[in-house]
Design a protein around this motif. Structure first.
Motif, PDB file in Angstrom:
ATOM      1  N   TRP B  46       1.305  -1.318  -0.154  1.00  0.00           N
ATOM      2  CA  TRP B  46       0.116  -0.332  -0.214  1.00  0.00           C
ATOM      3  C   TRP B  46       1.084   1.476   0.110  1.00  0.00           C
ATOM      4  O   TRP B  46       0.572   2.107  -0.639  1.00  0.00           O
ATOM      5  CB  TRP B  46      -0.897  -0.229   1.065  1.00  0.00           C
ATOM      6  CG  TRP B  46      -1.983   0.936   1.512  1.00  0.00           C
ATOM      7  CD1 TRP B  46      -3.112   1.547   0.696  1.00  0.00           C
ATOM      8  CD2 TRP B  46      -2.087   1.851   1.581  1.00  0.00           C
ATOM      9  NE1 TRP B  46      -3.870   2.701   0.702  1.00  0.00           N
ATOM     10  CE2 TRP B  46      -2.706   2.731   1.140  1.00  0.00           C
ATOM     11  CE3 TRP B  46      -0.839   2.524   2.874  1.00  0.00           C
ATOM     12  CZ2 TRP B  46      -3.070   4.210   2.263  1.00  0.00           C
ATOM     13  CZ3 TRP B  46      -1.380   3.669   3.657  1.00  0.00           C
ATOM     14  CH2 TRP B  46      -2.704   4.782   3.570  1.00  0.00           C
ATOM     15  N   TRP B  47       1.548   1.043   0.546  1.00  0.00           N
ATOM     16  CA  TRP B  47       2.716   2.576   1.054  1.00  0.00           C
ATOM     17  C   TRP B  47       3.795   2.714  -0.639  1.00  0.00           C
ATOM     18  O   TRP B  47       3.792   4.048  -1.211  1.00  0.00           O
ATOM     19  CB  TRP B  47       3.557   2.229   1.805  1.00  0.00           C
ATOM     20  CG  TRP B  47       3.166   2.674   3.170  1.00  0.00           C
ATOM     21  CD1 TRP B  47       2.850   2.303   4.306  1.00  0.00           C
ATOM     22  CD2 TRP B  47       3.389   3.753   3.859  1.00  0.00           C
ATOM     23  NE1 TRP B  47       2.472   1.882   5.506  1.00  0.00           N
ATOM     24  CE2 TRP B  47       1.665   3.911   5.414  1.00  0.00           C
ATOM     25  CE3 TRP B  47       2.891   4.831   3.225  1.00  0.00           C
ATOM     26  CZ2 TRP B  47       1.941   4.373   5.849  1.00  0.00           C
ATOM     27  CZ3 TRP B  47       2.265   5.937   4.289  1.00  0.00           C
ATOM     28  CH2 TRP B  47       1.940   5.661   5.640  1.00  0.00           C
ATOM     29  N   ARG B  48       4.161   1.841  -0.956  1.00  0.00           N
ATOM     30  CA  ARG B  48       4.474   1.736  -2.297  1.00  0.00           C
ATOM     31  C   ARG B  48       3.759   2.333  -3.491  1.00  0.00           C
ATOM     32  O   ARG B  48       3.991   3.004  -4.179  1.00  0.00           O
ATOM     33  CB  ARG B  48       5.504   0.704  -2.377  1.00  0.00           C
ATOM     34  CG  ARG B  48       6.194  -0.427  -1.706  1.00  0.00           C
ATOM     35  CD  ARG B  48       6.888  -1.726  -2.696  1.00  0.00           C
ATOM     36  NE  ARG B  48       7.286  -1.924  -1.741  1.00  0.00           N
ATOM     37  CZ  ARG B  48       7.692  -3.465  -1.119  1.00  0.00           C
ATOM     38  NH1 ARG B  48       6.763  -4.507  -2.264  1.00  0.00           N
ATOM     39  NH2 ARG B  48       8.354  -3.571  -0.185  1.00  0.00           N
ATOM     40  N   ALA B  49       2.619   2.168  -3.423  1.00  0.00           N
ATOM     41  CA  ALA B  49       1.413   2.180  -3.999  1.00  0.00           C
ATOM     42  C   ALA B  49       1.231   4.028  -4.001  1.00  0.00           C
ATOM     43  O   ALA B  49       1.257   4.638  -5.186  1.00  0.00           O
ATOM     44  CB  ALA B  49       0.587   1.491  -4.031  1.00  0.00           C
ATOM     45  N   VAL B  50       1.424   4.221  -3.077  1.00  0.00           N
ATOM     46  CA  VAL B  50       1.024   5.607  -2.569  1.00  0.00           C
ATOM     47  C   VAL B  50       2.750   6.614  -3.386  1.00  0.00           C
ATOM     48  O   VAL B  50       2.193   7.630  -4.167  1.00  0.00           O
ATOM     49  CB  VAL B  50       0.551   5.727  -0.939  1.00  0.00           C
ATOM     50  CG1 VAL B  50       1.216   7.318  -0.472  1.00  0.00           C
ATOM     51  CG2 VAL B  50      -0.181   5.419  -0.638  1.00  0.00           C
ATOM     52  N   ALA B  51       3.356   5.425  -2.797  1.00  0.00           N
ATOM     53  CA  ALA B  51       4.912   5.948  -3.595  1.00  0.00           C
ATOM     54  C   ALA B  51       4.722   6.571  -4.224  1.00  0.00           C
ATOM     55  O   ALA B  51       5.640   7.025  -5.380  1.00  0.00           O
ATOM     56  CB  ALA B  51       6.095   6.187  -2.394  1.00  0.00           C
ATOM     57  N   ALA B  52       4.520   5.555  -5.355  1.00  0.00           N
ATOM     58  CA  ALA B  52       4.033   5.658  -6.745  1.00  0.00           C
ATOM     59  C   ALA B  52       3.459   6.624  -7.204  1.00  0.00           C
ATOM     60  O   ALA B  52       3.323   7.001  -8.840  1.00  0.00           O
ATOM     61  CB  ALA B  52       4.080   4.059  -7.176  1.00  0.00           C
ATOM     62  N   LEU B  54       2.895   9.662  -5.621  1.00  0.00           N
ATOM     63  CA  LEU B  54       2.585  10.547  -5.700  1.00  0.00           C
ATOM     64  C   LEU B  54       3.797  10.809  -6.695  1.00  0.00           C
ATOM     65  O   LEU B  54       4.400  12.291  -7.165  1.00  0.00           O
ATOM     66  CB  LEU B  54       3.806  10.696  -4.469  1.00  0.00           C
ATOM     67  CG  LEU B  54       2.722  11.422  -3.276  1.00  0.00           C
ATOM     68  CD1 LEU B  54       3.445  10.584  -2.017  1.00  0.00           C
ATOM     69  CD2 LEU B  54       2.670  12.578  -3.417  1.00  0.00           C
ATOM     70  N   LEU B  55       4.928  10.077  -7.151  1.00  0.00           N
ATOM     71  CA  LEU B  55       5.746  10.126  -7.775  1.00  0.00           C
ATOM     72  C   LEU B  55       5.349  10.417  -9.498  1.00  0.00           C
ATOM     73  O   LEU B  55       5.919  11.458  -9.750  1.00  0.00           O
ATOM     74  CB  LEU B  55       7.054   8.865  -8.212  1.00  0.00           C
ATOM     75  CG  LEU B  55       7.773   8.879  -7.289  1.00  0.00           C
ATOM     76  CD1 LEU B  55       8.826   7.737  -7.338  1.00  0.00           C
ATOM     77  CD2 LEU B  55       8.971  10.477  -6.913  1.00  0.00           C
ATOM     78  N   GLY B  60       3.888  14.262 -13.533  1.00  0.00           N
ATOM     79  CA  GLY B  60       3.471  14.877 -14.857  1.00  0.00           C
ATOM     80  C   GLY B  60       3.235  16.431 -14.545  1.00  0.00           C
ATOM     81  O   GLY B  60       2.822  16.661 -15.254  1.00  0.00           O
ATOM     82  N   GLY B  61       3.337  16.398 -13.845  1.00  0.00           N
ATOM     83  CA  GLY B  61       3.182  18.133 -13.342  1.00  0.00           C
ATOM     84  C   GLY B  61       4.393  18.525 -13.360  1.00  0.00           C
ATOM     85  O   GLY B  61       4.203  19.779 -14.057  1.00  0.00           O
TER      86      GLY B  61
END
Lengths: 200, 105
Positions: B46-52, B54-55, B60-61
């Motif tokens: 779950w944390w890895r998904a959140v980190a991905a 965010l990256l 993208g921004g």
């Protein structure tokens, strides 16, 4: 080995000017401060390539064609409130930068209107640079295009970019052009005949 | 027979050293406690998904910002090209007009 290196170096040194695209120094220090209005356009090769990506409209097609071979576009235009606010010697300074490859193709002088000079940097038969100097009593404009100049496309600039075409009244028709050429040839022949008679 | 005697000697029952059982039980207890401390694989993914995410959002921004900057620069360059060609053409046109006027005199 050393001989080959020296020879290669000499060849490269000699060939370098042939490849160098000449950008002239058209910046005149202090003139912008005295001018009421200044137009400054500086576009090098990378900016021209970027601009070409955005010249997508059908109206921009001609512009895209013109800038295709260019390495740079540099324009300085100064408008003054009064006459005599800039030194006409600036034009001499600009001319002094021109090497032997630069050929003047147009020079128009007028007391009341602008003095215009147009130069092309000829490398063989290919124009590789353009300089336009337009000196009016209250305005000085210098245009330097660096790179391959498509003279035909540049000539057809009239009617586009807000530039009017030369009117039919002013345009000499093709038939009349031929007649004038024939007249000039006859005049030249008559002169030669007169010279021969004088020698006799 | 000597083989039988050797086998009896090797396979005879031996008492463990003192405190052996206690040490074993202690180690079992420690392993159980350390297993409880480690997070489960479900939480780490779950944390890895959140980190991905965010990256990706930051990348993208950044790409959008770069695109917007390039678009503005391109539009500005386009306007400058058109202005430069207008000025060049106007001066060439003016020279041709003067030549025409001189020729018509």
């Amino acid at each position: 080995m050393r001989k080959w290196l020296v020879l290669t170096g000499l060849i490269l040194f000699a060939a370098a000017p042939l490849h160098a695209q000449q950008r002239l120094n058209i910046d005149i220090p202090g003139l912008g401060d005295r001018a009421a209005e200044t137009t400054d356009v500086t576009l090098d090769g990378s900016m021209l390539r970027l601009a070409a990506k955005f010249l997508n409209d059908s109206d921009d097609r001609q512009a895209r064609e013109i800038i295709k071979g260019l390495q740079g576009i540099y324009v300085r235009s100064y408008e003054f409130d009064k006459e005599g606010e800039y030194d006409r010697g600036i034009v001499d300074h600009l001319r002094s930068q021109l090497g032997p490859s630069w050929k003047r193709i147009v020079q128009v002088k007028s007391r009341s209107r602008e003095n215009t000079e147009i130069y092309l940097d000829m490398r063989g038969d290919t124009p590789n640079g353009l300089l336009v100097i337009s000196a009016e009593p209250k305005e000085l404009t210098i245009v330097n295009l660096v790179g391959y100049i498509d003279v035909d496309k540049l000539s057809s600039i009239e009617g586009n970019f807000g530039i009017p075409r030369i009117t039919e009244k002013g345009r000499v028709k093709e038939k009349d052009k031929d007649k004038e050429k024939d007249k000039q040839k006859e005049k030249a022949k008559d002169k030669e005949k007169d010279k021969e008679k004088d020698h006799e | 027979m000597p083989l039988e005697k050797d086998l009896e000697l090797v396979l005879r029952r031996e008492r463990p050293p003192a405190g052996f059982a206690a040490r074993v039980m202690q180690r079992v207890g420690e392993e159980e406690r350390s297993r409880r401390r480690l997070p489960s694989t479900g939480h780490s993914s779950w944390w890895r998904a959140v980190a991905a995410m965010l990256l990706l959002t930051i990348a993208g921004g950044g790409w959008l910002a770069h695109y917007e900057i390039e678009r503005r620069q391109g539009e500005r360059a386009r306007a400058q090209v058109l202005l430069a060609l207008h000025i060049t053409g106007a001066k060439i046109h003016a020279a041709r007009e003067q030549i025409r006027d001189l020729g018509s005199r």
